[in-house]
Design a protein around this motif. Sequence first.
Motif, short mmCIF file in Angstrom:
data_model
loop_
_atom_site.label_atom_id
_atom_site.label_comp_id
_atom_site.label_asym_id
_atom_site.label_seq_id
_atom_site.Cartn_x
_atom_site.Cartn_y
_atom_site.Cartn_z
N LEU A 59 0.83 -1.20 0.00
CA LEU A 59 0.00 0.00 0.00
C LEU A 59 0.86 1.25 0.00
O LEU A 59 0.60 2.20 -0.74
CB LEU A 59 -0.93 0.00 1.21
N ALA A 60 1.90 1.28 0.83
CA ALA A 60 2.80 2.43 0.87
C ALA A 60 3.44 2.67 -0.49
O ALA A 60 3.49 3.81 -0.98
CB ALA A 60 3.87 2.22 1.94
N THR A 61 3.91 1.60 -1.12
CA THR A 61 4.54 1.71 -2.44
C THR A 61 3.57 2.28 -3.47
O THR A 61 3.92 3.16 -4.26
CB THR A 61 5.05 0.34 -2.89
N ALA A 62 2.32 1.78 -3.44
CA ALA A 62 1.32 2.23 -4.41
C ALA A 62 0.94 3.70 -4.18
O ALA A 62 0.76 4.46 -5.15
CB ALA A 62 0.08 1.34 -4.32
N ILE A 63 0.79 4.08 -2.93
CA ILE A 63 0.43 5.47 -2.62
C ILE A 63 1.53 6.43 -3.09
O ILE A 63 1.27 7.43 -3.77
CB ILE A 63 0.17 5.65 -1.11
N ILE A 113 -3.02 -3.45 -6.49
CA ILE A 113 -3.56 -2.15 -6.11
C ILE A 113 -3.60 -1.28 -7.36
O ILE A 113 -2.59 -1.15 -8.07
CB ILE A 113 -2.70 -1.48 -5.02
N THR A 114 -4.77 -0.71 -7.64
CA THR A 114 -4.90 0.12 -8.84
C THR A 114 -5.41 1.51 -8.48
O THR A 114 -6.20 1.68 -7.55
CB THR A 114 -5.88 -0.52 -9.84
N VAL A 115 -4.93 2.50 -9.23
CA VAL A 115 -5.38 3.88 -9.06
C VAL A 115 -6.60 4.09 -9.95
O VAL A 115 -6.54 3.86 -11.17
CB VAL A 115 -4.27 4.87 -9.43
N THR A 116 -7.72 4.50 -9.37
CA THR A 116 -8.95 4.67 -10.14
C THR A 116 -9.29 6.13 -10.41
O THR A 116 -10.15 6.40 -11.25
CB THR A 116 -10.13 4.00 -9.40
N ASP A 117 -8.64 7.06 -9.71
CA ASP A 117 -8.94 8.47 -9.93
C ASP A 117 -7.79 9.33 -9.42
O ASP A 117 -7.16 8.99 -8.41
CB ASP A 117 -10.25 8.86 -9.22
N ARG A 118 -7.52 10.43 -10.12
CA ARG A 118 -6.48 11.38 -9.72
C ARG A 118 -7.07 12.79 -9.79
O ARG A 118 -7.69 13.15 -10.78
CB ARG A 118 -5.27 11.29 -10.66
N LYS A 119 -6.85 13.58 -8.75
CA LYS A 119 -7.28 14.97 -8.74
C LYS A 119 -6.15 15.83 -8.16
O LYS A 119 -5.63 15.53 -7.08
CB LYS A 119 -8.54 15.13 -7.89
#
Length: 401
Positions: free
Chosen positions: A302-306, A388-394
């Motif tokens: 989780l830390a790596t993905a964040i 772990i996938t990123v679904t949105d970026r703002k």
Amino acid sequence: MQYIKLSPHALKIIQSQKFSDTEPGSVVRDFNILLNRAAEKPVPLSKGKRQPVQKWTVLLNEELTIPDHPELKRPLTIHYPSVLCLYLLIRASGLGRIIITGANKLQLITNENMIIQWQQLTPVEQYFSLLDAWLTRGSSDIIGEELDGRDHRPLSCSGVTFLRHSDFLEEPISNIGLEALPISFGSYNIALLNLFGLANVQWQTTNQLEMLQFTSLGVTLLNAFQKSIDLHGLALPAGCKDILYEDDGMLQVVKQWRDDVKQLLHPSNVQLHNSYIIKVSMYAYKCHRTLMVPVNATMEQLATAILASFSFSNQHLHNFSYEDGYGDTCNVVDPRLRSRYVDYTDDTFIKDLPPIPGDQFSLFYDLNNPWKFVIDIIEGIDEKTDTITVTDRKGEAPKEN
């Protein structure tokens, strides 16, 4: 099975004591008033110390068996120790938890699984469940206060030395002790001594005690539960006896004294989902990322993905900080700090927290000059995934130094 041995006289005191909503003190009755209010409507909390807001505190105070009457024109929540100590109990018992709502507002809500347990308990079982919560998990950190000592729980703080010699006695506390106790032991802990029927308490003013004297029950129970360390002939407070910190430790002890104690509150199981939607924010930079995280992912993953989602390099140490179901702050740290801590991100999983929608925790990156990422658990979903996938970026992330 361990056993805390009592003298025949002490055992008789505990076995002959009647327990009801109002005996030996009003703690069960007053706690149920708080619990019912929290179940009806979430309790608004202050952002700083995360205590019930003053307006709500005043309303609850008037419903208590013996309301507090602070002699101040504009009293704060801290000036209502009977309300504050009940709030400590609902957090330390696991019956209440904090959630973050819109506009970053804090609220206390009830834990429905624990409520079901609570409603099945008799008054004597409710009494000892609350006593267990106070003595073993009732840290002042939960209510945003501080006490000196081994830790911030009542039998470990330095202020308890003003309440006892090597043991607790039925003699009135000295004037020196009365003067020091509101600060060193905490007014809310003094209020709990009274609510549990462990001591008779009289206040001279809002912050000054006039009298405090332990009851026979108070002397018996506190002497049975306390653990001391000997330092050159001095018996210094060291918290509760080890058995009380074990799973169902209080139950194992008390049911050997009283036949009417069959069960006490214990941790409830949380229904886990396959994956969780989390929102990670850097408030100072007005940017956030939304991620879908499998429940079996490690905190290291989780830390790596964040960090990757914000284009950070992950070259520095990191640390997760969160509250468990009892309001205690827990840390899960970078495995490079192994042997200095207890829990590490490479062998702690998301499911170990466990994740509950509405909860919030933090990731700190670069511990010398930390970046803070605030993580909100949005919802649990039944979709299975291995990554772990990123679904949105703002918003645009800041540049790492």
